[in-house]
Design an enzyme around this catalytic site. Structure first.
Site, PDB file in Angstrom:
ATOM      1  N   GLU A 102       0.841  -1.202   0.000  1.00 25.50           N
ATOM      2  CA  GLU A 102       0.000   0.000   0.000  1.00 25.50           C
ATOM      3  C   GLU A 102       0.878   1.255   0.000  1.00 25.50           C
ATOM      4  O   GLU A 102       2.023   1.232   0.440  1.00 25.50           O
ATOM      5  CB  GLU A 102      -0.923  -0.079   1.234  1.00 25.50           C
ATOM      6  CG  GLU A 102      -1.906   1.029   1.446  1.00 25.50           C
ATOM      7  CD  GLU A 102      -2.880   1.310   0.325  1.00 25.50           C
ATOM      8  OE1 GLU A 102      -2.426   1.553  -0.810  1.00 25.50           O
ATOM      9  OE2 GLU A 102      -4.094   1.365   0.583  1.00 25.50           O
ATOM     10  N   ARG A 168       0.974  11.921  -9.437  1.00 30.37           N
ATOM     11  CA  ARG A 168       1.376  10.525  -9.233  1.00 30.37           C
ATOM     12  C   ARG A 168       2.768  10.255  -9.809  1.00 30.37           C
ATOM     13  O   ARG A 168       3.500   9.412  -9.323  1.00 30.37           O
ATOM     14  CB  ARG A 168       0.363   9.562  -9.870  1.00 30.37           C
ATOM     15  CG  ARG A 168      -0.981   9.514  -9.161  1.00 30.37           C
ATOM     16  CD  ARG A 168      -1.730   8.241  -9.550  1.00 30.37           C
ATOM     17  NE  ARG A 168      -3.146   8.289  -9.242  1.00 30.37           N
ATOM     18  CZ  ARG A 168      -3.676   7.940  -8.070  1.00 30.37           C
ATOM     19  NH1 ARG A 168      -2.903   7.538  -7.087  1.00 30.37           N
ATOM     20  NH2 ARG A 168      -4.976   7.992  -7.877  1.00 30.37           N
TER      21      ARG A 168
HETATM   22  P1  IMP Z   1      -7.655   5.061   4.832  1.00 31.64           P
HETATM   23  O1  IMP Z   1      -6.434   4.483   5.534  1.00 31.64           O
HETATM   24  O2  IMP Z   1      -8.768   4.076   4.651  1.00 31.64           O
HETATM   25  O3  IMP Z   1      -8.127   6.319   5.518  1.00 31.64           O
HETATM   26  O4  IMP Z   1      -7.281   5.536   3.361  1.00 31.64           O
HETATM   27  C1  IMP Z   1      -6.014   5.428   2.846  1.00 31.64           C
HETATM   28  C2  IMP Z   1      -6.036   5.951   1.431  1.00 31.64           C
HETATM   29  O5  IMP Z   1      -6.309   7.353   1.428  1.00 31.64           O
HETATM   30  C3  IMP Z   1      -4.682   5.799   0.772  1.00 31.64           C
HETATM   31  O6  IMP Z   1      -4.553   4.571   0.112  1.00 31.64           O
HETATM   32  C4  IMP Z   1      -4.644   6.983  -0.163  1.00 31.64           C
HETATM   33  O7  IMP Z   1      -5.255   6.658  -1.381  1.00 31.64           O
HETATM   34  C5  IMP Z   1      -5.474   8.039   0.527  1.00 31.64           C
HETATM   35  N1  IMP Z   1      -4.606   8.984   1.277  1.00 31.64           N
HETATM   36  C6  IMP Z   1      -4.518   9.118   2.613  1.00 31.64           C
HETATM   37  N2  IMP Z   1      -3.637  10.082   2.959  1.00 31.64           N
HETATM   38  C7  IMP Z   1      -3.134  10.559   1.795  1.00 31.64           C
HETATM   39  C8  IMP Z   1      -2.148  11.579   1.472  1.00 31.64           C
HETATM   40  O8  IMP Z   1      -1.527  12.235   2.349  1.00 31.64           O
HETATM   41  N3  IMP Z   1      -1.918  11.772   0.158  1.00 31.64           N
HETATM   42  C9  IMP Z   1      -2.552  11.088  -0.827  1.00 31.64           C
HETATM   43  N4  IMP Z   1      -3.465  10.125  -0.577  1.00 31.64           N
HETATM   44  C10 IMP Z   1      -3.765   9.860   0.724  1.00 31.64           C
HETATM   45 MG    MG Z   2      -4.510   4.311  -2.175  1.00 28.97          MG
END
Ligand code: IMP
Ligand code: MG
Length: 191
Positions: A102, A168
């Site tokens: 991830e 990206r």
């Molecule tokens: P969560 O852990 O379910 O809240 O979501 C994680 C996802 O949110 C990651 O896989 C990213 O796609 C997105 N995400 C969380 N923080 C960031 C960040 O600082 N930059 C870009 N994407 C983020």
């Molecule tokens: Mg992601």
């Protein structure tokens, strides 16, 4: 030229720092999974750059696959229930050690749900490798087994990570200038 660099306020992890992180993780994973059947599961799209580098830093044979998931939620916060957009190509994972790859672990809700779904398919083992970890943001009890770097609670882009699908392809991890955030938000609303 209007480059992406102009929109970046500060660099959090440089290309050489990322290289060191990936080398370290690759060595660790190669040691831990020696003699085992290893399948790397990359979560699209954010982890593709990390995945490409990590798989080449792993010195033992391994297989790769991709999953694409989307969170049901109100846009800003994930509900923790994820919809599978693309599942693994293989449904036979018994005897296989899964390593979920991830980009970033934030609230942890998406990954916690994904890990549960995959665990129900009876793999030999299941672990998480995340490039970045924001421990302060966690709302569920989830820890990654391999962490590239812990970072403070800031929104970061690059090396696969996006803001509104931008950045990206930036080769390092950085923080976007507030004025660029505003401009991109406007542009993406106009599409
Ligand atoms: P969560 O852990 O379910 O809240 O979501 C994680 C996802 O949110 C990651 O896989 C990213 O796609 C997105 N995400 C969380 N923080 C960031 C960040 O600082 N930059 C870009 N994407 C983020
Ligand atoms: Mg992601």
């Amino acid at each position: 030229m209007n480059t992406m660099q102009n929109d970046i306020q500060s660099v959090l992890l440089s290309e050489s720092q990322l290289k060191e992180i990936v080398e370290r993780l690759g060595e660790q994973i190669s040691r831990d999974y020696e003699g085992k059947r290893l399948l790397l599961v990359s979560v699209l799209k954010g982890s593709v750059v990390f995945m490409g580098d990590l798989m080449r830093a792993i010195k033992i044979p391994c297989f790769i696959d991709f999953m694409s998931v989307s969170s049901y939620g109100n846009g800003t916060s994930s509900s923790g229930v994820v919809k599978i957009i693309k599942d693994l190509d293989t449904n036979v994972i018994e005897g296989t050690n899964l390593l979920i790859v991830e980009d970033i672990l934030d609230s942890g809700r998406t990954l916690s749900y994904l890990k549960d779904i995959l665990a129900r398919r009876n793999p030999e083992s299941i672990r998480i490798c995340t490039l970045l970890d924001k421990p302060d943001r966690r709302t569920v009890d989830l820890k990654a087994d391999y962490v590239g770097a812990q970072i403070p609670d800031a929104f970061v882009v690059g090396y696969g990570l996006d803001y509104a699908e931008c950045f990206r392809n930036l080769p390092y991890v950085g923080i976007v200038k507030p004025e660029a955030v505003e401009r991109i938000a406007k542009e993406s609303n106009n599409i």
